[in-house]
Design a protein around this motif. Structure first.
Motif, mmCIF file in Angstrom:
data_model
loop_
_atom_site.group_PDB
_atom_site.id
_atom_site.type_symbol
_atom_site.label_atom_id
_atom_site.label_comp_id
_atom_site.label_asym_id
_atom_site.label_seq_id
_atom_site.Cartn_x
_atom_site.Cartn_y
_atom_site.Cartn_z
ATOM 1 N N PRO A 286 52.820 48.484 39.328
ATOM 2 C CA PRO A 286 52.681 48.844 37.913
ATOM 3 C C PRO A 286 51.925 47.763 37.138
ATOM 4 C CG PRO A 286 54.880 47.997 38.340
ATOM 5 C CD PRO A 286 54.201 48.073 39.671
ATOM 6 N N GLY A 287 51.311 48.196 36.051
ATOM 7 C CA GLY A 287 50.681 47.240 35.140
ATOM 8 C C GLY A 287 49.295 46.800 35.531
ATOM 9 N N VAL A 288 48.752 47.319 36.612
ATOM 10 C CA VAL A 288 47.398 46.951 37.050
ATOM 11 C C VAL A 288 46.528 48.196 36.955
ATOM 12 C CG1 VAL A 288 45.979 46.006 38.912
ATOM 13 C CG2 VAL A 288 48.359 45.234 38.628
ATOM 14 N N PRO A 289 45.414 48.158 36.230
ATOM 15 C CA PRO A 289 44.537 49.324 36.106
ATOM 16 C C PRO A 289 44.063 49.815 37.470
ATOM 17 C CG PRO A 289 43.941 47.638 34.504
ATOM 18 C CD PRO A 289 44.942 47.014 35.421
ATOM 19 N N GLU A 290 43.944 51.145 37.577
ATOM 20 C CA GLU A 290 43.556 51.736 38.865
ATOM 21 C C GLU A 290 42.199 51.224 39.334
ATOM 22 O OE1 GLU A 290 45.570 54.167 40.687
ATOM 23 O OE2 GLU A 290 46.897 53.064 39.344
ATOM 24 N N GLY A 291 41.259 51.072 38.402
ATOM 25 C CA GLY A 291 39.948 50.566 38.785
ATOM 26 C C GLY A 291 40.016 49.167 39.359
ATOM 27 N N ASP A 292 40.872 48.299 38.776
ATOM 28 C CA ASP A 292 41.029 46.941 39.298
ATOM 29 C C ASP A 292 41.667 46.966 40.679
ATOM 30 O OD1 ASP A 292 39.927 45.999 36.993
ATOM 31 O OD2 ASP A 292 41.822 45.333 36.085
ATOM 32 N N LYS A 293 42.659 47.825 40.848
ATOM 33 C CA LYS A 293 43.296 47.944 42.170
ATOM 34 C C LYS A 293 42.256 48.326 43.226
ATOM 35 C CE LYS A 293 47.879 49.553 40.666
ATOM 36 N NZ LYS A 293 48.794 50.723 40.693
ATOM 37 N N LEU A 294 41.451 49.336 42.903
ATOM 38 C CA LEU A 294 40.446 49.793 43.861
ATOM 39 C C LEU A 294 39.485 48.672 44.213
ATOM 40 C CD1 LEU A 294 39.041 51.995 45.488
ATOM 41 C CD2 LEU A 294 37.839 52.684 43.405
ATOM 42 N N ARG A 295 39.012 47.961 43.204
ATOM 43 C CA ARG A 295 38.057 46.878 43.453
ATOM 44 C C ARG A 295 38.675 45.782 44.322
ATOM 45 N NH1 ARG A 295 37.679 42.296 40.776
ATOM 46 N NH2 ARG A 295 38.951 43.092 39.036
ATOM 47 N N LEU A 296 39.907 45.416 44.034
ATOM 48 C CA LEU A 296 40.559 44.336 44.773
ATOM 49 C C LEU A 296 40.910 44.749 46.194
ATOM 50 C CD1 LEU A 296 42.841 43.038 41.886
ATOM 51 C CD2 LEU A 296 40.830 41.881 42.837
ATOM 52 N N VAL A 297 41.364 45.995 46.361
ATOM 53 C CA VAL A 297 41.684 46.465 47.709
ATOM 54 C C VAL A 297 40.413 46.598 48.535
ATOM 55 C CG1 VAL A 297 42.588 48.409 49.039
ATOM 56 C CG2 VAL A 297 43.832 47.594 47.035
ATOM 57 N N GLU A 298 39.336 47.072 47.920
ATOM 58 C CA GLU A 298 38.059 47.165 48.651
ATOM 59 C C GLU A 298 37.586 45.781 49.084
ATOM 60 O OE1 GLU A 298 35.837 51.177 46.979
ATOM 61 O OE2 GLU A 298 35.630 49.293 45.858
ATOM 62 N N HIS A 299 37.783 44.787 48.216
ATOM 63 C CA HIS A 299 37.397 43.421 48.576
ATOM 64 C C HIS A 299 38.219 42.928 49.769
ATOM 65 C CE1 HIS A 299 36.276 39.202 48.218
ATOM 66 N NE2 HIS A 299 37.566 38.899 48.250
ATOM 67 N N SER A 300 39.531 43.154 49.733
ATOM 68 C CA SER A 300 40.387 42.722 50.843
ATOM 69 C C SER A 300 40.011 43.441 52.130
ATOM 70 C CB SER A 300 41.859 42.995 50.504
ATOM 71 O OG SER A 300 42.267 42.228 49.383
#
Length: 502
Positions: free
Chosen positions: A142-156
């Motif tokens: 919770p509390g993390v924008p979906e776009g940020d999650k996608l970007r960070l998971v793609e980076h990982s």
């Protein structure tokens, strides 16, 4: 016999106690049954019995397995759980990025996967489960924008890399690849990135152009797979085209098995990333990989034909493409291409650059490579000595070819020496290597059209070559498969949120 016919347990010398004799006989019987299994369920049940009889199930659960950095692995598990419990997304991301390298804690050490038939030490599985749980937690934090999650998971995911299945050349022996793909697909472990050379390109193309439903239909009943691709031409045609076999017959067969798609169309249809390796006929031209990025409008069936154009057997091939109006037109009309195995049987470096692949599953069926792979998996002094001798001959052969290349430069032999160099200079192994057991009956059919019974045998033997490695593949690819699933999930969420907001 399969690789487990030479399992060290089978060579153990029993003591004279009757119980040991009975255990030895049971073990030999089970190993023989393992070789003849006709399904993965049957194979895995027998493998579990063997591990139980040989106490390797206890080895898997024992604390402090050798070849494994258990301390750092347990530390990772505890820290990831702690960060998740307190909801610290930044700490989770930092720890995950630091820990998901493939060799973290030595979890990919071959000895961990080559000892017990049923899998590595359970600590490896516990660590992978903790990483998977963490990635899934990130997707729902919770509390993390979906776009940020996608970007960070793609980076990982990019840090971790992805796997590819590479299918070698091997003429008719390449039908073994169908069994390898079948075993991986039925286990849910078929990588999205496929690469093939020569016959491997034809098989990879047939897989990458089919949807999951179409693959299920083909593996359930492979009778629709066209097998007649080799047909001699008349002597006059041989002289005209400089080759023995009819390329039109092979193209018809490939088109039947592959369909009439461009690389872009196939990718959009199935989501699988098909790569076809081709070799040049000009000295200053370089080998290429054709895919939806490098040659989106090129026709797959013609590319696969070019990749299988063995010199002398088939003439070089000009590639074809579809133009904006859907018409078939020449692609790179000034160039002609031949068998991808000549210079790029396993083009790992180019795949790495194009698709971020750093883990290679190789199905190898080249007749000139299989004997050496077979020797490598055997135990004992004689196979070891033969392997060392083979390596020495390989090094000496490469040096002789370098000398021959200089001597042949001004002569027509230069091209043939170049082909020989291309074959000798290649690395024919990956991170996980699958290859059929040596069967001289099928090897004699290497340049012939297989019968339906032979096709079924090729497929079964390809499956049997894959079953012993399925658990290794499952664990080695677990993180990348979870990343792919979560990225697809997040990509589906992001547009939905945008529509709701509008």
């Amino acid at each position: 016999m399969s690789e487990f016919s030479h399992h060290p347990l089978a060579d153990a010398t029993p003591r004279l106690h009757p119980l040991m004799f009975r255990r030895r006989r049971t073990l030999v019987r089970l190993l023989s049954a393992l070789d003849e299994a006709t399904s993965y369920a049957q194979w895995s049940a027998i493998a579990a019995d063997i591990d139980g009889l040989s106490k390797l199930d206890a080895w898997r659960t024992a604390d402090g397995a050798p070849h494994l950095d258990a301390v750092s692995i347990r530390e990772d598990i505890v820290r990831l759980a702690s960060y998740r419990e307190r909801g610290d997304f930044a700490a989770v991301l930092s720890r995950l990025t630091a820990t998901i390298h493939r060799h973290q804690g030595d979890v990919t050490t071959p000895a961990l996967f080559d000892t017990a038939l049923t899998g590595p030490p359970t600590l490896v599985e516990e660590w992978l489960a903790a990483v998977e749980e963490t990635i899934r937690w990130m997707a729902d934090a919770p509390g993390v924008p979906e776009g940020d999650k996608l970007r960070l998971v793609e980076h990982s995911a990019r840090v971790h890399g992805r796997s590819a299945l590479l299918l070698s050349g091997g003429a008719t022996l390449g039908f073994y690849h169908l069994g390898v793909v079948k075993a991986l697909w039925q286990a849910g472990l078929l990588p999205d990135v496929l690469c093939g050379a020569s016959m491997g390109a034809m098989v990879a193309a047939g897989i990458a152009t089919r949807t999951d439903d179409e693959l299920a239909e083909m593996f359930d009943d492979p009778s629709d797979v066209q097998r007649v691709g080799l047909r001699m031409v008349r002597l006059s045609a041989m002289k005209a085209q400089g080759a023995l076999l009819d390329p039109a017959v092979m193209l018809q067969t490939v088109r039947h098995n592959v369909g009439f798609y461009t690389f872009r169309q196939a990718f959009e249809r199935t989501g699988r990333v098909l790569n076809v390796s081709i070799s040049p006929t000009r000295d200053r031209q370089k080998p290429r990989i054709l895919n939806h990025l490098t040659a989106p409008d090129a026709l797959i069936c013609v590319a696969a034909l070019a990749s299988g154009a063995v010199p002398v057997a088939f003439p070089p091939v000009m590639l074809k493409a579809l133009d904006a109006d859907g018409r078939e037109v020449p692609y790179l009309p000034s160039e002609r291409w031949i068998d991808g195995s000549m210079q790029g049987d396993l083009p790992k470096m180019r795949l790495s650059r194009l698709h971020n692949v750093n883990h290679f599953i190789v199905s190898q069926t080249n007749p000139h490579v299989l004997p050496f792979l077979h020797l490598r998996q055997q135990g004992g002094i004689l196979p070891m000595a033969a392997s060392i001798a083979g390596k020495s001959l390989h090094v000496q052969g490469r040096q002789l070819l370098q000398v021959a290349a200089k001597l042949a430069e001004p002569t027509p032999l230069s091209g043939w020496v170049g082909i020989a160099q291309g074959l000798a200079d290649q690395d024919y192994r990956g991170d996980i290597n699958l290859h059929p057991r040596l069967d001289l009956r099928l090897f004699r059919r290497v340049f012939s059209n297989p019968t339906r019974a032979e096709l079924d045998r090729f497929i079964l033997e390809g499956e049997r070559a894959t079953w012993p490695r399925l658990e290794t593949i499952r664990q080695h690819t677990r993180i990348s498969r979870v990343f792919a699933e979560i990225i697809e999930q997040l990509q589906g969420r992001k547009p939905a949120l945008s529509r709701n907001a509008g």
